[in-house]
Design a protein around this motif. Structure first.
Motif, PDB file in Angstrom:
ATOM      1  N   VAL A 122       1.121  -0.987   0.030  1.00  0.00           N
ATOM      2  CA  VAL A 122       0.096   0.012  -0.303  1.00  0.00           C
ATOM      3  C   VAL A 122       1.192   1.397   0.168  1.00  0.00           C
ATOM      4  CG1 VAL A 122      -2.049  -1.184   0.572  1.00  0.00           C
ATOM      5  CG2 VAL A 122      -0.308   0.322   2.574  1.00  0.00           C
ATOM      6  N   GLU A 123       0.553   2.341  -0.697  1.00  0.00           N
ATOM      7  CA  GLU A 123       1.090   3.347  -0.344  1.00  0.00           C
ATOM      8  C   GLU A 123       2.165   3.690   0.787  1.00  0.00           C
ATOM      9  OE1 GLU A 123      -1.455   6.832  -1.965  1.00  0.00           O
ATOM     10  OE2 GLU A 123      -1.542   6.102  -3.583  1.00  0.00           O
ATOM     11  N   GLY A 124       1.052   3.832   2.513  1.00  0.00           N
ATOM     12  CA  GLY A 124       2.430   3.945   3.246  1.00  0.00           C
ATOM     13  C   GLY A 124       1.412   3.736   3.937  1.00  0.00           C
ATOM     14  N   SER A 125       2.047   3.690   5.627  1.00  0.00           N
ATOM     15  CA  SER A 125       1.170   3.953   6.964  1.00  0.00           C
ATOM     16  C   SER A 125       1.346   4.888   7.379  1.00  0.00           C
ATOM     17  CB  SER A 125       1.281   2.581   7.001  1.00  0.00           C
ATOM     18  OG  SER A 125       0.511   2.260   8.565  1.00  0.00           O
ATOM     19  N   TYR A 126       0.630   5.460   8.954  1.00  0.00           N
ATOM     20  CA  TYR A 126       1.105   6.276  10.111  1.00  0.00           C
ATOM     21  C   TYR A 126       2.012   4.945  11.446  1.00  0.00           C
ATOM     22  CZ  TYR A 126      -0.968  10.196   7.874  1.00  0.00           C
ATOM     23  OH  TYR A 126      -0.658  11.458   7.645  1.00  0.00           O
ATOM     24  N   TYR A 127       1.158   3.937  10.854  1.00  0.00           N
ATOM     25  CA  TYR A 127       1.818   2.980  11.824  1.00  0.00           C
ATOM     26  C   TYR A 127       3.426   1.859  11.562  1.00  0.00           C
ATOM     27  CZ  TYR A 127      -2.364   3.650  14.312  1.00  0.00           C
ATOM     28  OH  TYR A 127      -3.365   4.454  14.708  1.00  0.00           O
ATOM     29  N   ALA A 128       4.398   1.800  11.658  1.00  0.00           N
ATOM     30  CA  ALA A 128       4.941   1.178  11.953  1.00  0.00           C
ATOM     31  C   ALA A 128       5.970   0.648  13.050  1.00  0.00           C
ATOM     32  CB  ALA A 128       6.458   2.195  11.050  1.00  0.00           C
ATOM     33  N   TYR A 129       6.574  -0.760  12.297  1.00  0.00           N
ATOM     34  CA  TYR A 129       7.879  -1.401  13.315  1.00  0.00           C
ATOM     35  C   TYR A 129       8.939  -0.544  12.633  1.00  0.00           C
ATOM     36  CZ  TYR A 129      11.245  -4.729  14.985  1.00  0.00           C
ATOM     37  OH  TYR A 129      12.425  -5.064  15.095  1.00  0.00           O
ATOM     38  N   ALA A 130       9.740  -0.650  14.331  1.00  0.00           N
ATOM     39  CA  ALA A 130      10.716   0.227  14.824  1.00  0.00           C
ATOM     40  C   ALA A 130      11.650  -0.932  15.868  1.00  0.00           C
ATOM     41  CB  ALA A 130      10.552   1.680  14.807  1.00  0.00           C
ATOM     42  N   PRO A 131      12.838  -0.509  15.725  1.00  0.00           N
ATOM     43  CA  PRO A 131      13.690  -0.996  17.950  1.00  0.00           C
ATOM     44  C   PRO A 131      12.999   0.026  18.474  1.00  0.00           C
ATOM     45  CG  PRO A 131      14.812  -0.155  15.395  1.00  0.00           C
ATOM     46  CD  PRO A 131      13.372   0.219  15.320  1.00  0.00           C
ATOM     47  N   LEU A 132      13.182  -0.731  19.611  1.00  0.00           N
ATOM     48  CA  LEU A 132      12.670  -0.564  21.137  1.00  0.00           C
ATOM     49  C   LEU A 132      13.559   1.013  20.988  1.00  0.00           C
ATOM     50  CD1 LEU A 132      12.386  -3.523  23.226  1.00  0.00           C
ATOM     51  CD2 LEU A 132      10.190  -1.800  22.042  1.00  0.00           C
ATOM     52  N   CYS A 133      14.760   0.748  20.721  1.00  0.00           N
ATOM     53  CA  CYS A 133      15.207   2.505  20.744  1.00  0.00           C
ATOM     54  C   CYS A 133      14.651   3.224  20.465  1.00  0.00           C
ATOM     55  CB  CYS A 133      16.499   2.275  20.026  1.00  0.00           C
ATOM     56  SG  CYS A 133      16.834   1.667  18.598  1.00  0.00           S
ATOM     57  N   MET A 134      13.581   3.407  19.818  1.00  0.00           N
ATOM     58  CA  MET A 134      13.188   4.676  19.111  1.00  0.00           C
ATOM     59  C   MET A 134      11.821   4.728  20.148  1.00  0.00           C
ATOM     60  SD  MET A 134      14.501   5.414  16.108  1.00  0.00           S
ATOM     61  CE  MET A 134      15.239   4.981  14.362  1.00  0.00           C
ATOM     62  N   ALA A 135      11.853   4.115  21.288  1.00  0.00           N
ATOM     63  CA  ALA A 135       9.521   4.254  22.337  1.00  0.00           C
ATOM     64  C   ALA A 135       9.692   6.034  22.454  1.00  0.00           C
ATOM     65  CB  ALA A 135      10.550   3.229  23.402  1.00  0.00           C
ATOM     66  N   ASP A 136      11.564   6.396  22.605  1.00  0.00           N
ATOM     67  CA  ASP A 136      11.587   7.605  23.227  1.00  0.00           C
ATOM     68  C   ASP A 136      11.090   8.952  22.548  1.00  0.00           C
ATOM     69  OD1 ASP A 136      14.044   7.376  21.767  1.00  0.00           O
ATOM     70  OD2 ASP A 136      15.260   7.977  22.910  1.00  0.00           O
TER      71      ASP A 136
END
Length: 369
Positions: free
Chosen positions: A66-80
């Motif tokens: 799909v074109e894009g999403s406001y939800y994404a997988y990311a490493p836990l270091c991105m939690a902040d």
């Protein structure tokens, strides 16, 4: 049976999320993106976050681009940096109680160093199969001594390595009944067996060892108070032609259990030409007709049998020819055999049926492909 991808899909839909992306290129070539993302979340490597701008790449919950999403997988270091919407702890809390798939290595010391390497490779491949459906931690290796752990180059932290006996492991996990995969069992594995909490596969490779070792694993479990269902995997009613590699046996179970495939179809998917030739050597003599021409015997089969057997045996034409030569069989097309039958007479010689051809020139009709 639900896969880990199914669990993640349901968890996301509960939150009204219908597509997810990723902030890296890591999963873009993945065949099952949702499953691979879910594995990383369960193992505490990352989470699903809400991001302020649409991702460049995203997929719906069926894996379609799909074109894009406001939800994404990311490493836990991105939690902040981003708002976490699905944490590893939350996803783990939703996991069903999948069965354990146990590789019993009590016969480890009976293997040569080369064979031990094969065991380690097949255990690693078994983990890869399980992570395609579940988390990978469902793979338990019992009798996992120090040498195995040193030789095993797979993700030891992502499987369950247990140094003690299988019976002790089962008791610790509260499992009192298992299915033991045993080619000498009387009963065939079926859907009714998929309700147990553990499957046991003997960690034995190569044919130099006593093939009756697997039943001994069952005896030890029964002596420890574990109820054992001995089951075999067959191909059209016979164990010949069924792969004997640990990972391939596991793969057949998973295809049947998770995807609901018939046993013959599951066996075919994991069969190699080597296994197929084993079965072909057993099948072709059953279809041979003996012709006697001028005192010489020819065993003849129809060339068209290749098409028939290749539907359920993973054979190539060169495999068919190889087995013909090994068994000293002749393959002729159906029309030529029909002609041979017209010019021959059926006779019983030394208790076996022959078709006797008196014309010496008919011998020219018998030749290998």
């Amino acid at each position: 049976m639900k896969t880990l991808a199914d669990v993640l899909r349901e968890a996301l839909r509960e939150k009204g999320i219908e597509s997810i992306g990723t902030l890296s290129k890591r999963f873009r070539k993945s065949k099952n993106k949702l499953q691979d993302i879910a594995v990383e979340i369960v193992h505490g490597k990352g989470a699903i976050f809400r991001v302020p701008e649409k991702t460049a790449v995203a997929w719906d919950l069926n894996g379609n681009r799909v074109e894009g999403s406001y939800y994404a997988y990311a490493p836990l270091c991105m939690a902040d940096k981003f708002e976490m919407v699905l944490s590893p702890e939350e996803l783990r809390s939703k996991l069903p109680e999948w069965p354990y798939f146990i590789i019993d290595l009590q016969l480890w010391d009976k293997h040569t160093q080369k064979e031990k390497g094969k065991v380690c490779l097949q255990v690693n491949q078994s983990y890869g199969l399980l992570r395609d459906y579940f988390t990978g931690r469902e793979l338990a290796v019992t009798w996992a001594n120090e040498e195995f752990q040193e030789m095993f180059h797979g993700p030891l932290d992502r499987i369950t390595a247990y140094e003690g006996p299988t019976a002790e492991f089962l008791k610790e996990k509260g499992v009192d009944e298992v299915v033991l995969l045993d080619p000498w069992a009387d009963e065939v594995l079926s859907k009714k067996d998929f309700g147990v909490k553990a499957f046991v596969i003997g960690g034995i490779v190569d044919t130099g060892h006593d093939k009756k070792l697997t039943p001994k694993i069952g005896e030890e479990l029964e002596n420890a108070g574990i109820q054992v269902r001995r089951r075999k995997i067959v191909l059209r009613g016979d164990v010949t032609g069924v792969p004997d590699r640990i990972n391939r046996i596991l793969g057949i179970i998973l295809k049947m259990m998770v995807e609901g495939k018939p046993m013959d179809e599951a066996v075919y998917e994991f069969q190699e030409p080597l296994h197929a030739r084993w079965r072909l050597r057993k099948e072709l003599p059953k279809r041979a007709t003996r012709y006697m021409v001028d005192g010489k015997t020819y065993r003849v089969v129809e060339k068209e049998l290749f098409n028939e057997y290749s539907k359920w045996l993973k054979i190539r034409w060169e495999d068919f020819v190889k087995v013909l030569r090994e068994l000293d069989l002749v393959a002729l097309d159906r029309k030529r055999i029909h002609h041979l039958n017209k010019i021959s007479n059926a006779r019983l010689i030394r208790g076996k049926l022959y078709r006797v051809i008196l014309l010496k020139k008919a011998a020219m009709l018998c030749y290998n492909c």
